[in-house]
Scaffold this motif. Sequence first.
Motif, PDB file in Angstrom:
ATOM      1  N   TYR A 179       0.053   8.614  -9.273  1.00  0.00           N
ATOM      2  CA  TYR A 179       0.466   8.196  -7.932  1.00  0.00           C
ATOM      3  C   TYR A 179       1.533   9.113  -7.338  1.00  0.00           C
ATOM      4  N   GLY A 180       1.765  10.234  -7.992  1.00  0.00           N
ATOM      5  CA  GLY A 180       2.628  11.259  -7.414  1.00  0.00           C
ATOM      6  C   GLY A 180       4.110  10.987  -7.521  1.00  0.00           C
ATOM      7  N   TYR A 181       4.524  10.328  -8.604  1.00  0.00           N
ATOM      8  CA  TYR A 181       5.960  10.048  -8.757  1.00  0.00           C
ATOM      9  C   TYR A 181       6.741  11.349  -8.888  1.00  0.00           C
ATOM     10  N   GLN A 182       7.819  11.466  -8.129  1.00  0.00           N
ATOM     11  CA  GLN A 182       8.641  12.668  -8.119  1.00  0.00           C
ATOM     12  C   GLN A 182      10.049  12.340  -8.593  1.00  0.00           C
ATOM     13  N   ASP A 183      10.484  13.005  -9.644  1.00  0.00           N
ATOM     14  CA  ASP A 183      11.844  12.815 -10.150  1.00  0.00           C
ATOM     15  C   ASP A 183      12.166  13.990 -11.063  1.00  0.00           C
TER      16      ASP A 183
ATOM     17  N   LYS B 172       7.282   0.607 -27.365  1.00  0.00           N
ATOM     18  CA  LYS B 172       5.842   0.389 -27.204  1.00  0.00           C
ATOM     19  C   LYS B 172       5.268   1.668 -26.611  1.00  0.00           C
ATOM     20  N   TYR B 173       5.048   2.642 -27.462  1.00  0.00           N
ATOM     21  CA  TYR B 173       4.740   3.981 -26.978  1.00  0.00           C
ATOM     22  C   TYR B 173       3.318   4.118 -26.439  1.00  0.00           C
ATOM     23  N   ALA B 174       2.383   3.282 -26.900  1.00  0.00           N
ATOM     24  CA  ALA B 174       1.031   3.332 -26.351  1.00  0.00           C
ATOM     25  C   ALA B 174       1.047   2.904 -24.887  1.00  0.00           C
ATOM     26  N   GLU B 175       1.734   1.796 -24.608  1.00  0.00           N
ATOM     27  CA  GLU B 175       1.844   1.338 -23.225  1.00  0.00           C
ATOM     28  C   GLU B 175       2.650   2.322 -22.387  1.00  0.00           C
ATOM     29  N   ALA B 176       3.711   2.855 -22.975  1.00  0.00           N
ATOM     30  CA  ALA B 176       4.535   3.828 -22.245  1.00  0.00           C
ATOM     31  C   ALA B 176       3.707   5.051 -21.871  1.00  0.00           C
ATOM     32  N   GLN B 177       2.845   5.481 -22.783  1.00  0.00           N
ATOM     33  CA  GLN B 177       1.994   6.643 -22.532  1.00  0.00           C
ATOM     34  C   GLN B 177       1.071   6.389 -21.334  1.00  0.00           C
ATOM     35  N   THR B 178       0.526   5.191 -21.262  1.00  0.00           N
ATOM     36  CA  THR B 178      -0.384   4.855 -20.167  1.00  0.00           C
ATOM     37  C   THR B 178       0.356   4.778 -18.833  1.00  0.00           C
ATOM     38  N   TYR B 179       1.518   4.144 -18.824  1.00  0.00           N
ATOM     39  CA  TYR B 179       2.270   4.011 -17.581  1.00  0.00           C
ATOM     40  C   TYR B 179       2.799   5.362 -17.107  1.00  0.00           C
ATOM     41  N   MET B 180       3.100   6.257 -18.029  1.00  0.00           N
ATOM     42  CA  MET B 180       3.508   7.604 -17.628  1.00  0.00           C
ATOM     43  C   MET B 180       2.372   8.285 -16.867  1.00  0.00           C
ATOM     44  N   ALA B 181       1.164   8.163 -17.388  1.00  0.00           N
ATOM     45  CA  ALA B 181       0.017   8.774 -16.716  1.00  0.00           C
ATOM     46  C   ALA B 181      -0.205   8.151 -15.341  1.00  0.00           C
ATOM     47  N   LYS B 182       0.010   6.830 -15.225  1.00  0.00           N
ATOM     48  CA  LYS B 182      -0.198   6.159 -13.942  1.00  0.00           C
ATOM     49  C   LYS B 182       0.832   6.584 -12.903  1.00  0.00           C
ATOM     50  N   CYS B 183       2.091   6.690 -13.297  1.00  0.00           N
ATOM     51  CA  CYS B 183       3.117   7.068 -12.315  1.00  0.00           C
ATOM     52  C   CYS B 183       2.897   8.509 -11.850  1.00  0.00           C
ATOM     53  N   LYS B 184       2.399   9.377 -12.731  1.00  0.00           N
ATOM     54  CA  LYS B 184       2.076  10.742 -12.325  1.00  0.00           C
ATOM     55  C   LYS B 184       0.846  10.765 -11.413  1.00  0.00           C
TER      56      LYS B 184
ATOM     57  N   GLY C 219       0.789  -1.219   0.000  1.00  0.00           N
ATOM     58  CA  GLY C 219       0.000   0.000   0.000  1.00  0.00           C
ATOM     59  C   GLY C 219       0.822   1.270   0.000  1.00  0.00           C
ATOM     60  N   ASP C 220       2.063   1.178  -0.451  1.00  0.00           N
ATOM     61  CA  ASP C 220       2.964   2.333  -0.471  1.00  0.00           C
ATOM     62  C   ASP C 220       2.837   3.025  -1.829  1.00  0.00           C
ATOM     63  N   ARG C 221       2.184   4.193  -1.856  1.00  0.00           N
ATOM     64  CA  ARG C 221       1.944   4.886  -3.120  1.00  0.00           C
ATOM     65  C   ARG C 221       3.238   5.284  -3.807  1.00  0.00           C
ATOM     66  N   SER C 222       4.245   5.676  -3.042  1.00  0.00           N
ATOM     67  CA  SER C 222       5.506   6.090  -3.665  1.00  0.00           C
ATOM     68  C   SER C 222       6.180   4.917  -4.374  1.00  0.00           C
ATOM     69  N   LYS C 223       6.101   3.718  -3.772  1.00  0.00           N
ATOM     70  CA  LYS C 223       6.707   2.534  -4.400  1.00  0.00           C
ATOM     71  C   LYS C 223       5.888   2.096  -5.610  1.00  0.00           C
ATOM     72  N   ILE C 224       4.553   2.188  -5.512  1.00  0.00           N
ATOM     73  CA  ILE C 224       3.712   1.876  -6.675  1.00  0.00           C
ATOM     74  C   ILE C 224       4.050   2.820  -7.826  1.00  0.00           C
ATOM     75  N   ALA C 225       4.227   4.105  -7.494  1.00  0.00           N
ATOM     76  CA  ALA C 225       4.582   5.094  -8.523  1.00  0.00           C
ATOM     77  C   ALA C 225       5.912   4.753  -9.169  1.00  0.00           C
TER      78      ALA C 225
ATOM     79  N   VAL D  63       7.293   1.770  -9.475  1.00  0.00           N
ATOM     80  CA  VAL D  63       7.136   0.593 -10.345  1.00  0.00           C
ATOM     81  C   VAL D  63       6.464   0.995 -11.656  1.00  0.00           C
ATOM     82  N   TYR D  64       5.451   1.845 -11.577  1.00  0.00           N
ATOM     83  CA  TYR D  64       4.809   2.317 -12.815  1.00  0.00           C
ATOM     84  C   TYR D  64       5.816   3.073 -13.684  1.00  0.00           C
ATOM     85  N   PHE D  65       6.686   3.845 -13.057  1.00  0.00           N
ATOM     86  CA  PHE D  65       7.699   4.577 -13.831  1.00  0.00           C
ATOM     87  C   PHE D  65       8.667   3.612 -14.516  1.00  0.00           C
ATOM     88  N   ARG D  66       9.076   2.545 -13.798  1.00  0.00           N
ATOM     89  CA  ARG D  66       9.979   1.559 -14.417  1.00  0.00           C
ATOM     90  C   ARG D  66       9.254   0.821 -15.550  1.00  0.00           C
ATOM     91  N   HIS D  67       7.944   0.603 -15.396  1.00  0.00           N
ATOM     92  CA  HIS D  67       7.163   0.036 -16.510  1.00  0.00           C
ATOM     93  C   HIS D  67       7.203   0.978 -17.710  1.00  0.00           C
TER      94      HIS D  67
END
Length: 385
Positions: free
Chosen positions: A117-121, A103-115, A82-88, A90-94
Amino acid sequence: MPVETDLKDAYQLLYDKHEPLKALQRYDGILKQYPENLVATIYKAAALEKLYFGSSDWHNGQTLENSRDLLGNALILAQKRGDRSKIALVYFRHFIHNFNSKKYAEAQTYMAKCKEYGYQDDTLPMWEYQLQRKLDKLAQKGVKVEPAKTITTPVEEPKDSKQTTEKENTSTSFATASTPKFRTDWYQTSNTVVLSIFTANLPKNKECVTLQVSKKNKRDLEMTYPIPDASSEFQYNLSLSHEVDPENIQLNIFTKKMEITLAKLTKVNWRTLEYTNESENVSTFQQPKIGSKGTSPSGSLGYPTSSKKSIDWSKVDLSDDEDENSGTPDAFFQKLYADADPDTKRAMMKSYMESNGTALNTNWEDVSQAPVETSPPEGMELKHW
Protein backbone atom coordinates in the motif's frame (compact mmCIF):
# COMPACT_ATOMS: atom_id res chain seq x y z
CA MET A 1 -9.28 22.99 22.17
CA PRO A 2 -9.12 21.63 18.59
CA VAL A 3 -8.79 17.89 18.29
CA GLU A 4 -5.58 18.36 16.28
CA THR A 5 -3.96 20.03 19.29
CA ASP A 6 -5.05 17.18 21.57
CA LEU A 7 -3.64 14.62 19.14
CA LYS A 8 -0.32 16.47 18.99
CA ASP A 9 -0.09 16.70 22.80
CA ALA A 10 -0.93 13.00 23.18
CA TYR A 11 1.70 12.04 20.61
CA GLN A 12 4.35 14.06 22.45
CA LEU A 13 3.40 12.37 25.71
CA LEU A 14 3.74 8.97 24.08
CA TYR A 15 6.97 9.37 22.11
CA ASP A 16 8.81 12.46 23.34
CA LYS A 17 8.06 12.43 27.07
CA HIS A 18 7.75 8.64 27.43
CA GLU A 19 4.55 8.82 29.45
CA PRO A 20 2.31 6.18 27.83
CA LEU A 21 -0.24 6.19 30.69
CA LYS A 22 -0.91 9.92 30.32
CA ALA A 23 -1.00 9.49 26.54
CA LEU A 24 -3.54 6.67 26.94
CA GLN A 25 -5.74 8.89 29.07
CA ARG A 26 -5.51 11.68 26.51
CA TYR A 27 -6.44 9.35 23.64
CA ASP A 28 -9.37 8.01 25.71
CA GLY A 29 -10.64 11.57 26.10
CA ILE A 30 -10.40 12.19 22.35
CA LEU A 31 -12.21 8.95 21.49
CA LYS A 32 -15.07 9.77 23.84
CA GLN A 33 -15.77 12.89 21.79
CA TYR A 34 -14.75 11.44 18.40
CA PRO A 35 -15.27 7.64 18.52
CA GLU A 36 -14.12 7.21 14.91
CA ASN A 37 -10.96 9.28 15.11
CA LEU A 38 -8.50 7.08 13.23
CA VAL A 39 -5.27 8.61 14.55
CA ALA A 40 -6.40 8.37 18.18
CA THR A 41 -7.42 4.73 17.64
CA ILE A 42 -4.03 3.82 16.15
CA TYR A 43 -1.95 5.47 18.83
CA LYS A 44 -4.11 4.36 21.72
CA ALA A 45 -3.15 0.87 20.60
CA ALA A 46 0.52 1.94 20.59
CA ALA A 47 0.17 3.38 24.11
CA LEU A 48 -1.23 0.07 25.36
CA GLU A 49 1.68 -1.77 23.73
CA LYS A 50 4.19 0.44 25.51
CA LEU A 51 2.43 -0.10 28.82
CA TYR A 52 2.39 -3.86 28.26
CA PHE A 53 6.13 -4.06 27.59
CA GLY A 54 7.19 -1.33 30.02
CA SER A 55 5.00 -1.72 33.12
CA SER A 56 4.48 -4.80 35.26
CA ASP A 57 0.99 -3.56 36.21
CA TRP A 58 -0.07 -3.64 32.55
CA HIS A 59 1.86 -6.75 31.50
CA ASN A 60 -1.07 -9.09 30.95
CA GLY A 61 -2.88 -10.70 28.06
CA GLN A 62 -5.85 -8.34 28.26
CA THR A 63 -3.69 -5.29 27.57
CA LEU A 64 -2.23 -6.87 24.45
CA GLU A 65 -5.64 -8.09 23.29
CA ASN A 66 -7.12 -4.59 23.71
CA SER A 67 -4.26 -3.17 21.65
CA ARG A 68 -4.84 -5.72 18.91
CA ASP A 69 -8.61 -5.03 18.87
CA LEU A 70 -7.96 -1.31 18.49
CA LEU A 71 -5.76 -1.97 15.48
CA GLY A 72 -8.53 -4.10 14.00
CA ASN A 73 -10.97 -1.20 14.46
CA ALA A 74 -8.44 1.18 12.95
CA LEU A 75 -8.19 -0.99 9.83
CA ILE A 76 -12.00 -0.90 9.45
CA LEU A 77 -12.00 2.90 9.72
CA ALA A 78 -9.15 3.28 7.23
CA GLN A 79 -10.77 0.93 4.73
CA LYS A 80 -14.10 2.74 4.96
CA ARG A 81 -12.36 5.98 4.07
CA GLY A 82 -10.47 4.40 1.20
CA ASP A 83 -7.27 6.22 2.17
CA ARG A 84 -4.37 4.02 1.03
CA SER A 85 -1.81 5.92 3.11
CA LYS A 86 -3.85 5.38 6.30
CA ILE A 87 -4.42 1.71 5.44
CA ALA A 88 -0.65 1.38 4.96
CA LEU A 89 -0.02 3.02 8.36
CA VAL A 90 -2.42 0.60 10.10
CA TYR A 91 -0.74 -2.38 8.43
CA PHE A 92 2.62 -1.05 9.60
CA ARG A 93 1.35 -0.73 13.20
CA HIS A 94 0.07 -4.32 12.90
CA PHE A 95 3.60 -5.30 11.86
CA ILE A 96 5.09 -3.53 14.91
CA HIS A 97 2.56 -5.19 17.19
CA ASN A 98 3.34 -8.69 15.92
CA PHE A 99 7.09 -8.12 15.73
CA ASN A 100 7.22 -7.00 19.38
CA SER A 101 5.04 -9.98 20.30
CA LYS A 102 7.56 -12.26 18.52
CA LYS A 103 4.93 -13.43 16.02
CA TYR A 104 7.27 -13.22 13.08
CA ALA A 105 5.06 -15.04 10.55
CA GLU A 106 2.30 -12.49 11.03
CA ALA A 107 4.83 -9.66 11.13
CA GLN A 108 6.25 -10.85 7.82
CA THR A 109 2.82 -10.74 6.20
CA TYR A 110 1.91 -7.30 7.54
CA MET A 111 5.26 -5.93 6.39
CA ALA A 112 4.46 -7.05 2.86
CA LYS A 113 0.98 -5.49 3.09
CA CYS A 114 2.17 -2.09 4.29
CA LYS A 115 4.71 -2.02 1.45
CA GLU A 116 2.01 -3.05 -1.01
CA TYR A 117 0.00 0.00 0.00
CA GLY A 118 3.01 2.26 -0.42
CA TYR A 119 3.92 2.95 3.20
CA GLN A 120 6.71 5.52 3.36
CA ASP A 121 8.99 5.85 6.37
CA ASP A 122 12.75 6.28 6.76
CA THR A 123 12.86 3.43 9.27
CA LEU A 124 11.16 0.85 7.04
CA PRO A 125 14.45 -0.64 5.71
CA MET A 126 15.69 -0.91 9.29
CA TRP A 127 12.55 -2.84 10.32
CA GLU A 128 12.91 -5.13 7.30
CA TYR A 129 16.49 -5.79 8.32
CA GLN A 130 15.52 -6.55 11.93
CA LEU A 131 12.77 -8.91 10.81
CA GLN A 132 15.08 -10.72 8.41
CA ARG A 133 17.65 -11.16 11.20
CA LYS A 134 15.00 -12.79 13.38
CA LEU A 135 13.91 -15.08 10.55
CA ASP A 136 17.52 -16.01 9.78
CA LYS A 137 18.19 -16.87 13.44
CA LEU A 138 15.12 -19.09 13.55
CA ALA A 139 16.23 -20.76 10.32
CA GLN A 140 19.64 -21.49 11.85
CA LYS A 141 17.84 -23.24 14.71
CA GLY A 142 15.87 -25.32 12.24
CA VAL A 143 12.62 -23.40 12.75
CA LYS A 144 10.90 -22.63 9.46
CA VAL A 145 8.65 -19.57 9.59
CA GLU A 146 6.06 -19.40 6.82
CA PRO A 147 4.24 -16.12 6.15
CA ALA A 148 0.62 -16.11 7.28
CA LYS A 149 -1.48 -17.15 4.28
CA THR A 150 -4.23 -14.60 4.78
CA ILE A 151 -4.96 -11.49 6.79
CA THR A 152 -8.43 -11.44 8.28
CA THR A 153 -10.12 -8.13 7.54
CA PRO A 154 -13.54 -7.28 8.97
CA VAL A 155 -14.77 -5.51 5.81
CA GLU A 156 -13.94 -5.49 2.14
CA GLU A 157 -11.50 -2.94 0.92
CA PRO A 158 -12.94 0.05 -0.99
CA LYS A 159 -13.69 -0.52 -4.66
CA ASP A 160 -11.73 2.56 -5.61
CA SER A 161 -8.56 1.11 -4.14
CA LYS A 162 -5.79 0.40 -6.61
CA GLN A 163 -6.49 -2.82 -8.49
CA THR A 164 -3.87 -5.49 -8.99
CA THR A 165 -3.59 -8.09 -11.71
CA GLU A 166 -3.07 -10.93 -9.27
CA LYS A 167 -5.28 -12.24 -6.51
CA GLU A 168 -4.47 -10.75 -3.15
CA ASN A 169 -4.54 -12.27 0.34
CA THR A 170 -4.02 -15.81 -0.93
CA SER A 171 -0.33 -15.95 -0.23
CA THR A 172 2.18 -13.23 0.48
CA SER A 173 5.85 -13.50 -0.32
CA PHE A 174 8.36 -11.49 1.62
CA ALA A 175 10.80 -9.38 -0.35
CA THR A 176 14.42 -9.65 0.60
CA ALA A 177 15.31 -6.99 3.14
CA SER A 178 17.02 -4.00 1.63
CA THR A 179 20.16 -2.49 3.02
CA PRO A 180 19.34 -0.84 6.36
CA LYS A 181 20.00 2.83 6.81
CA PHE A 182 22.48 2.22 9.59
CA ARG A 183 25.67 0.28 10.07
CA THR A 184 27.62 -0.96 13.04
CA ASP A 185 31.24 -1.44 14.03
CA TRP A 186 32.90 -2.56 17.24
CA TYR A 187 36.19 -3.05 19.00
CA GLN A 188 37.30 -4.35 22.39
CA THR A 189 39.82 -3.89 25.15
CA SER A 190 40.58 -6.25 27.98
CA ASN A 191 37.73 -4.80 30.07
CA THR A 192 35.21 -3.33 27.63
CA VAL A 193 33.43 -3.77 24.32
CA VAL A 194 32.56 -0.63 22.35
CA LEU A 195 29.75 -0.79 19.79
CA SER A 196 29.25 2.06 17.31
CA ILE A 197 25.96 2.53 15.44
CA PHE A 198 26.10 4.92 12.48
CA THR A 199 22.71 6.27 11.42
CA ALA A 200 21.08 9.45 10.16
CA ASN A 201 18.17 8.85 12.55
CA LEU A 202 19.92 9.74 15.79
CA PRO A 203 17.91 10.38 18.97
CA LYS A 204 17.38 13.91 20.26
CA ASN A 205 19.26 13.14 23.47
CA LYS A 206 20.29 10.33 25.81
CA GLU A 207 17.16 10.72 27.92
CA CYS A 208 14.86 9.48 25.17
CA VAL A 209 16.88 6.28 24.64
CA THR A 210 15.95 3.03 26.35
CA LEU A 211 19.11 0.93 26.53
CA GLN A 212 19.41 -2.24 28.56
CA VAL A 213 21.01 -5.66 28.81
CA SER A 214 18.98 -8.57 30.17
CA LYS A 215 19.75 -9.20 33.83
CA LYS A 216 18.85 -12.86 33.37
CA ASN A 217 21.36 -13.97 30.75
CA LYS A 218 23.48 -10.77 30.68
CA ARG A 219 23.77 -11.04 26.88
CA ASP A 220 20.57 -9.77 25.26
CA LEU A 221 21.03 -6.09 24.40
CA GLU A 222 18.05 -3.91 23.45
CA MET A 223 17.92 -0.27 22.44
CA THR A 224 14.87 1.74 21.40
CA TYR A 225 14.05 5.40 20.95
CA PRO A 226 11.52 7.48 18.99
CA ILE A 227 12.69 8.76 15.62
CA PRO A 228 12.55 12.58 15.65
CA ASP A 229 9.80 13.92 13.38
CA ALA A 230 8.58 10.40 12.55
CA SER A 231 5.79 8.13 13.71
CA SER A 232 7.98 5.15 14.48
CA GLU A 233 10.82 3.96 16.68
CA PHE A 234 14.40 2.91 16.08
CA GLN A 235 14.99 -0.53 17.53
CA TYR A 236 18.24 -2.44 17.74
CA ASN A 237 18.79 -5.70 19.56
CA LEU A 238 21.23 -8.57 19.50
CA SER A 239 22.52 -11.40 21.64
CA LEU A 240 26.12 -10.71 22.64
CA SER A 241 28.69 -13.47 22.37
CA HIS A 242 29.64 -13.17 26.07
CA GLU A 243 28.23 -11.81 29.30
CA VAL A 244 28.51 -8.14 30.22
CA ASP A 245 27.56 -6.13 33.30
CA PRO A 246 23.91 -5.01 32.92
CA GLU A 247 24.51 -2.23 35.45
CA ASN A 248 27.52 -0.75 33.68
CA ILE A 249 26.42 0.57 30.29
CA GLN A 250 27.50 3.90 28.81
CA LEU A 251 25.92 5.69 25.85
CA ASN A 252 27.43 8.61 23.94
CA ILE A 253 25.79 10.39 21.02
CA PHE A 254 27.93 12.11 18.40
CA THR A 255 27.11 13.93 15.18
CA LYS A 256 26.83 10.79 13.05
CA LYS A 257 26.82 7.87 15.43
CA MET A 258 25.98 6.44 18.83
CA GLU A 259 28.60 4.67 20.90
CA ILE A 260 27.69 2.01 23.47
CA THR A 261 30.36 0.92 25.95
CA LEU A 262 29.80 -2.40 27.73
CA ALA A 263 31.81 -3.80 30.63
CA LYS A 264 33.01 -7.39 30.26
CA LEU A 265 32.43 -9.77 33.15
CA THR A 266 35.41 -11.91 32.17
CA LYS A 267 38.62 -10.84 30.46
CA VAL A 268 38.31 -12.99 27.37
CA ASN A 269 38.97 -12.12 23.76
CA TRP A 270 35.67 -11.98 21.86
CA ARG A 271 35.88 -13.61 18.44
CA THR A 272 32.57 -12.04 17.38
CA LEU A 273 30.24 -9.41 18.75
CA GLU A 274 27.09 -11.45 18.27
CA TYR A 275 26.55 -14.91 19.72
CA THR A 276 27.39 -17.86 17.48
CA ASN A 277 27.99 -21.56 18.07
CA GLU A 278 31.72 -20.84 18.34
CA SER A 279 31.37 -18.08 20.92
CA GLU A 280 32.32 -20.40 23.77
CA ASN A 281 35.72 -21.06 22.19
CA VAL A 282 37.57 -18.20 23.83
CA SER A 283 41.07 -17.35 24.88
CA THR A 284 42.31 -15.20 27.72
CA PHE A 285 42.63 -11.61 26.62
CA GLN A 286 46.26 -10.56 26.29
CA GLN A 287 46.88 -6.89 25.64
CA PRO A 288 50.08 -6.46 23.62
CA LYS A 289 52.68 -4.42 25.46
CA ILE A 290 55.47 -2.37 23.97
CA GLY A 291 58.69 -4.31 24.24
CA SER A 292 57.02 -7.54 25.37
CA LYS A 293 57.55 -10.85 23.63
CA GLY A 294 54.08 -12.23 24.27
CA THR A 295 52.27 -13.63 21.27
CA SER A 296 48.80 -14.79 20.46
CA PRO A 297 48.01 -18.51 20.34
CA SER A 298 48.90 -18.54 16.63
CA GLY A 299 52.37 -17.25 17.43
CA SER A 300 51.90 -13.67 16.19
CA LEU A 301 50.96 -10.50 17.95
CA GLY A 302 47.28 -9.60 17.54
CA TYR A 303 45.04 -6.75 18.54
CA PRO A 304 41.26 -7.13 18.96
CA THR A 305 39.35 -5.55 16.12
CA SER A 306 36.28 -6.06 13.94
CA SER A 307 38.41 -5.80 10.78
CA LYS A 308 38.36 -8.86 8.53
CA LYS A 309 42.07 -8.56 7.83
CA SER A 310 44.58 -9.37 10.53
CA ILE A 311 48.05 -7.85 10.82
CA ASP A 312 51.01 -9.68 12.23
CA TRP A 313 52.35 -6.94 14.48
CA SER A 314 55.44 -9.02 15.31
CA LYS A 315 56.68 -8.22 11.79
CA VAL A 316 56.50 -4.49 12.43
CA ASP A 317 60.00 -4.01 13.79
CA LEU A 318 61.31 -0.77 15.26
CA SER A 319 64.83 -1.64 16.35
CA ASP A 320 66.24 -0.24 19.59
CA ASP A 321 69.26 1.33 17.87
CA GLU A 322 67.16 3.73 15.73
CA ASP A 323 67.24 7.41 16.61
CA GLU A 324 65.28 8.79 19.52
CA ASN A 325 62.34 9.77 17.30
CA SER A 326 61.66 6.12 16.47
CA GLY A 327 59.40 5.81 19.49
CA THR A 328 56.96 8.44 18.26
CA PRO A 329 53.60 7.51 16.69
CA ASP A 330 54.71 9.06 13.38
CA ALA A 331 57.72 6.77 13.23
CA PHE A 332 55.58 3.75 13.99
CA PHE A 333 53.10 4.46 11.19
CA GLN A 334 55.89 5.36 8.76
CA LYS A 335 57.46 1.99 9.43
CA LEU A 336 54.09 0.25 9.11
CA TYR A 337 53.46 1.94 5.75
CA ALA A 338 56.94 1.20 4.44
CA ASP A 339 56.65 -2.54 5.17
CA ALA A 340 53.05 -2.88 3.98
CA ASP A 341 51.83 -4.55 0.79
CA PRO A 342 50.33 -2.38 -2.02
CA ASP A 343 46.69 -2.95 -0.96
CA THR A 344 47.45 -2.01 2.63
CA LYS A 345 49.20 1.17 1.48
CA ARG A 346 46.24 2.12 -0.69
CA ALA A 347 43.85 1.51 2.22
CA MET A 348 45.96 3.60 4.60
CA MET A 349 46.23 6.53 2.18
CA LYS A 350 42.55 6.51 1.17
CA SER A 351 41.21 6.22 4.73
CA TYR A 352 43.56 8.89 6.07
CA MET A 353 42.82 11.40 3.30
CA GLU A 354 39.05 10.93 3.11
CA SER A 355 38.60 11.02 6.89
CA ASN A 356 40.62 14.22 7.21
CA GLY A 357 43.21 12.43 9.29
CA THR A 358 40.74 11.00 11.82
CA ALA A 359 40.83 7.34 10.72
CA LEU A 360 43.45 4.87 9.51
CA ASN A 361 42.35 1.57 8.01
CA THR A 362 44.67 -1.13 6.65
CA ASN A 363 41.96 -3.25 5.02
CA TRP A 364 41.55 -2.32 1.35
CA GLU A 365 38.54 -4.64 1.01
CA ASP A 366 36.65 -2.46 3.52
CA VAL A 367 37.97 0.93 2.42
CA SER A 368 37.36 0.41 -1.31
CA GLN A 369 33.62 -0.06 -0.85
CA ALA A 370 32.72 3.52 0.13
CA PRO A 371 34.17 6.87 1.24
CA VAL A 372 35.61 6.89 4.74
CA GLU A 373 33.68 9.20 7.04
CA THR A 374 35.34 11.81 9.21
CA SER A 375 35.15 10.77 12.88
CA PRO A 376 36.26 13.65 15.12
CA PRO A 377 37.54 12.80 18.62
CA GLU A 378 34.99 12.82 21.42
CA GLY A 379 33.95 16.33 22.36
CA MET A 380 34.94 17.81 18.99
CA GLU A 381 32.90 18.61 15.89
CA LEU A 382 33.80 18.74 12.22
CA LYS A 383 33.54 22.21 10.67
CA HIS A 384 33.74 23.06 6.97
CA TRP A 385 35.57 26.26 6.10
